[in-house]
Design a protein around this motif. Structure first.
Motif, PDB file in Angstrom:
ATOM      1  N   VAL A 100       0.815  -1.135  -0.007  1.00  0.00           N
ATOM      2  CA  VAL A 100       0.041  -0.015  -0.094  1.00  0.00           C
ATOM      3  C   VAL A 100       0.807   1.156  -0.020  1.00  0.00           C
ATOM      4  N   ILE A 101       0.665   2.171  -1.029  1.00  0.00           N
ATOM      5  CA  ILE A 101       1.487   3.332  -1.067  1.00  0.00           C
ATOM      6  C   ILE A 101       0.587   4.597  -0.505  1.00  0.00           C
ATOM      7  N   ASN A 102       0.896   5.388   0.160  1.00  0.00           N
ATOM      8  CA  ASN A 102       0.285   6.553   0.808  1.00  0.00           C
ATOM      9  C   ASN A 102       0.831   7.688   0.214  1.00  0.00           C
ATOM     10  N   ILE A 103       0.272   8.358  -0.634  1.00  0.00           N
ATOM     11  CA  ILE A 103       0.878   9.811  -0.864  1.00  0.00           C
ATOM     12  C   ILE A 103      -0.091  10.781  -0.590  1.00  0.00           C
ATOM     13  N   ASP A 104       0.320  11.906   0.405  1.00  0.00           N
ATOM     14  CA  ASP A 104      -0.654  12.900   0.857  1.00  0.00           C
ATOM     15  C   ASP A 104       0.001  14.172   1.215  1.00  0.00           C
ATOM     16  N   HIS A 105      -0.984  15.032   1.471  1.00  0.00           N
ATOM     17  CA  HIS A 105      -0.482  16.477   2.096  1.00  0.00           C
ATOM     18  C   HIS A 105      -1.238  16.951   3.297  1.00  0.00           C
ATOM     19  N   HIS A 106      -1.860  16.075   4.009  1.00  0.00           N
ATOM     20  CA  HIS A 106      -2.631  16.531   5.049  1.00  0.00           C
ATOM     21  C   HIS A 106      -1.680  16.124   6.346  1.00  0.00           C
ATOM     22  N   LYS A 107      -1.846  17.144   7.045  1.00  0.00           N
ATOM     23  CA  LYS A 107      -0.936  17.115   8.419  1.00  0.00           C
ATOM     24  C   LYS A 107      -1.241  16.006   9.405  1.00  0.00           C
ATOM     25  N   THR A 108      -2.705  15.687   9.228  1.00  0.00           N
ATOM     26  CA  THR A 108      -3.314  14.671  10.025  1.00  0.00           C
ATOM     27  C   THR A 108      -3.261  13.058   9.540  1.00  0.00           C
ATOM     28  N   ASN A 109      -2.332  13.069   8.394  1.00  0.00           N
ATOM     29  CA  ASN A 109      -2.217  11.548   8.023  1.00  0.00           C
ATOM     30  C   ASN A 109      -1.980  10.647   9.056  1.00  0.00           C
ATOM     31  N   THR A 110      -2.309   9.180   8.902  1.00  0.00           N
ATOM     32  CA  THR A 110      -1.903   8.467   9.976  1.00  0.00           C
ATOM     33  C   THR A 110      -0.725   7.422   9.510  1.00  0.00           C
ATOM     34  N   PHE A 111      -0.272   7.748   8.291  1.00  0.00           N
ATOM     35  CA  PHE A 111       1.068   6.857   7.635  1.00  0.00           C
ATOM     36  C   PHE A 111       0.573   5.375   7.913  1.00  0.00           C
ATOM     37  N   PHE A 112      -0.596   5.122   7.098  1.00  0.00           N
ATOM     38  CA  PHE A 112      -1.280   3.821   7.183  1.00  0.00           C
ATOM     39  C   PHE A 112      -0.692   3.042   5.889  1.00  0.00           C
ATOM     40  N   GLY A 113       0.211   3.478   5.208  1.00  0.00           N
ATOM     41  CA  GLY A 113       0.857   2.640   3.997  1.00  0.00           C
ATOM     42  C   GLY A 113       1.985   1.709   4.418  1.00  0.00           C
ATOM     43  N   ASP A 114       2.348   0.672   3.640  1.00  0.00           N
ATOM     44  CA  ASP A 114       3.556   0.257   3.528  1.00  0.00           C
ATOM     45  C   ASP A 114       4.863   1.166   3.037  1.00  0.00           C
ATOM     46  N   GLY A 115       4.402   2.080   2.268  1.00  0.00           N
ATOM     47  CA  GLY A 115       5.210   3.278   1.915  1.00  0.00           C
ATOM     48  C   GLY A 115       4.361   4.548   1.835  1.00  0.00           C
ATOM     49  N   ASN A 116       5.047   5.504   2.825  1.00  0.00           N
ATOM     50  CA  ASN A 116       4.361   6.599   2.971  1.00  0.00           C
ATOM     51  C   ASN A 116       5.170   7.767   2.605  1.00  0.00           C
ATOM     52  N   TYR A 117       4.501   8.797   1.686  1.00  0.00           N
ATOM     53  CA  TYR A 117       5.340  10.085   1.411  1.00  0.00           C
ATOM     54  C   TYR A 117       4.031  11.305   1.705  1.00  0.00           C
ATOM     55  N   VAL A 118       4.449  11.787   2.727  1.00  0.00           N
ATOM     56  CA  VAL A 118       3.192  12.870   3.308  1.00  0.00           C
ATOM     57  C   VAL A 118       3.973  14.045   3.555  1.00  0.00           C
ATOM     58  N   ASP A 119       3.625  15.112   2.654  1.00  0.00           N
ATOM     59  CA  ASP A 119       4.389  16.283   2.885  1.00  0.00           C
ATOM     60  C   ASP A 119       3.187  17.414   3.216  1.00  0.00           C
ATOM     61  N   ALA A 120       3.346  17.892   4.291  1.00  0.00           N
ATOM     62  CA  ALA A 120       2.208  18.927   4.999  1.00  0.00           C
ATOM     63  C   ALA A 120       2.494  20.103   4.305  1.00  0.00           C
ATOM     64  N   SER A 121       3.727  20.275   3.859  1.00  0.00           N
ATOM     65  CA  SER A 121       4.033  21.797   3.294  1.00  0.00           C
ATOM     66  C   SER A 121       3.449  21.732   1.889  1.00  0.00           C
ATOM     67  N   ALA A 122       3.288  20.855   1.127  1.00  0.00           N
ATOM     68  CA  ALA A 122       2.651  21.034  -0.148  1.00  0.00           C
ATOM     69  C   ALA A 122       1.467  21.500  -0.008  1.00  0.00           C
ATOM     70  N   ALA A 123       1.057  22.491  -1.017  1.00  0.00           N
ATOM     71  CA  ALA A 123      -0.248  22.980  -1.192  1.00  0.00           C
ATOM     72  C   ALA A 123      -1.440  21.779  -1.832  1.00  0.00           C
ATOM     73  N   ALA A 124      -0.895  20.792  -2.503  1.00  0.00           N
ATOM     74  CA  ALA A 124      -1.912  20.014  -3.046  1.00  0.00           C
ATOM     75  C   ALA A 124      -1.320  18.764  -3.167  1.00  0.00           C
TER      76      ALA A 124
END
Length: 315
Positions: A100-124
């Protein structure tokens, strides 16, 4: 990002999932990733929880609506989705996938993936996907650039919201350089609603409820109200901006009672962090924009719950 790219290269079949009530950022990002995978020789399909809204029809032709399919994909890619609950019934794809790959920009992301790329500084999320193209060494086609421009334009309110950064503008400029019709994309997103939706919004405007001296303002819509104007609730978008635009509003909320569920969108014009409010109900998002599904019997009960939580922040 390197791990995400490695996981993508391992895929033989992929399902791409936006969050429930998918917006322009979620769908635009999904469409761009689907084309990227196609360019890499990887079969993929985009499944939305419900029919995308009409104004996104130039993207949604690439999207299937989930109908209980029991297909199995080795890779599940969740985009613009803060947690597994925001996948709705489609979370079954994540449960069955090898990765499971999780790509997101929400600061509340729960990092639910096997691979996570979450950048809350990104506008979208679309801004992150543009970076993904760069890092994977893929050249953007005009259609891919249009999807990503739509994603970014949608989540920044035509680059008017506070989440817009210099990097956001540089990314948008690069997308424009491919020759996309950026003005038409913005028109379709923000200035192409049918008369019936404008009539419904007029009714909602006449029924704004104000609390705490106008610091909190709320509108609500139901399936029955949409049907009155010959609409499906999926086509009724951005109603939270009706109370948000009123002078003095610090927190705006829009409640939708649809399909037996109470869904709420929040916006902040001031210091209030509405992601904290959404998290009270199991949702999430950003400081200025967030959402959730409330466990309430009806709109009235849901509104009472919202007022109570918001009051604790505003008083």
């Amino acid at each position: 990002m390197k791990k995400i790219i490695e996981m993508i290269r391992m895929a033989k079949s992929a399902v791409i999932l936006p969050h429930v009530s998918a917006d322009g950022d979620a769908l635009g990002s999904c469409a761009a990733v689907a084309e990227l995978l196609s360019d890499m020789g990887i079969d993929s399909v985009i499944y939305a929880e419900e029919r995308p809204e009409q104004r996104l029809s130039f993207i949604s032709e690439k999207v299937k609506v989930y109908n209980g399919s029991e297909e199995v994909f080795d890779t599940c890619i969740a985009l613009d989705c803060g947690d597994l609950e925001r996948l709705g019934e489609r979370r079954i794809f994540a449960e069955k996938a090898e990765r499971v790959i999780n790509i997101d920009h929400h600061k509340t992301n729960t990092f639910f993936g096997d691979g996570n790329y979450v950048d809350a500084s990104a506008a979208a999320t679309g801004e992150i996907i543009a970076d993904l193209y760069d890092n994977i060494g893929a050249e953007l086609s005009r259609s891919e650039a249009l999807y990503l421009y739509t994603a970014i334009c949608s989540d920044t309110g035509r680059f008017a919201y506070s989440n817009t950064t210099p990097k956001t503008m540089r990314t948008a400029a690069k997308l424009m350089e491919t020759g996309i019709d950026h003005a038409e994309a913005a028109r379709l997103l923000f200035d192409s609603e049918p008369l019936e939706i404008e009539l419904l919004k007029a009714e909602l405007t006449g029924n704004i409820r104000s609390y705490f001296g106008g610091k909190l303002r709320i509108v609500s819509a139901t399936d029955a109200m949409a049907e009155k104007y010959g609409l499906d609730m999926e086509d009724v978008s951005d109603i939270v901006n009706i109370p948000r635009r009123i002078c003095g509003t610090e927190i705006a909320a829009a409640i939708k009672e649809t399909g037996g569920k109470i869904r709420v969108s929040f916006r902040s014009n001031g210091e209030a962090d509405v992601s904290v409010i959404a998290m009270e109900f199991g949702g999430g998002g950003h400081a200025k924009a967030a959402g959730c599904t409330i466990d309430a019997e009806n709109i009235t009960e849901g509104e009472e719950m919202i007022v109570k939580v918001c009051g604790a922040m505003l008083l």
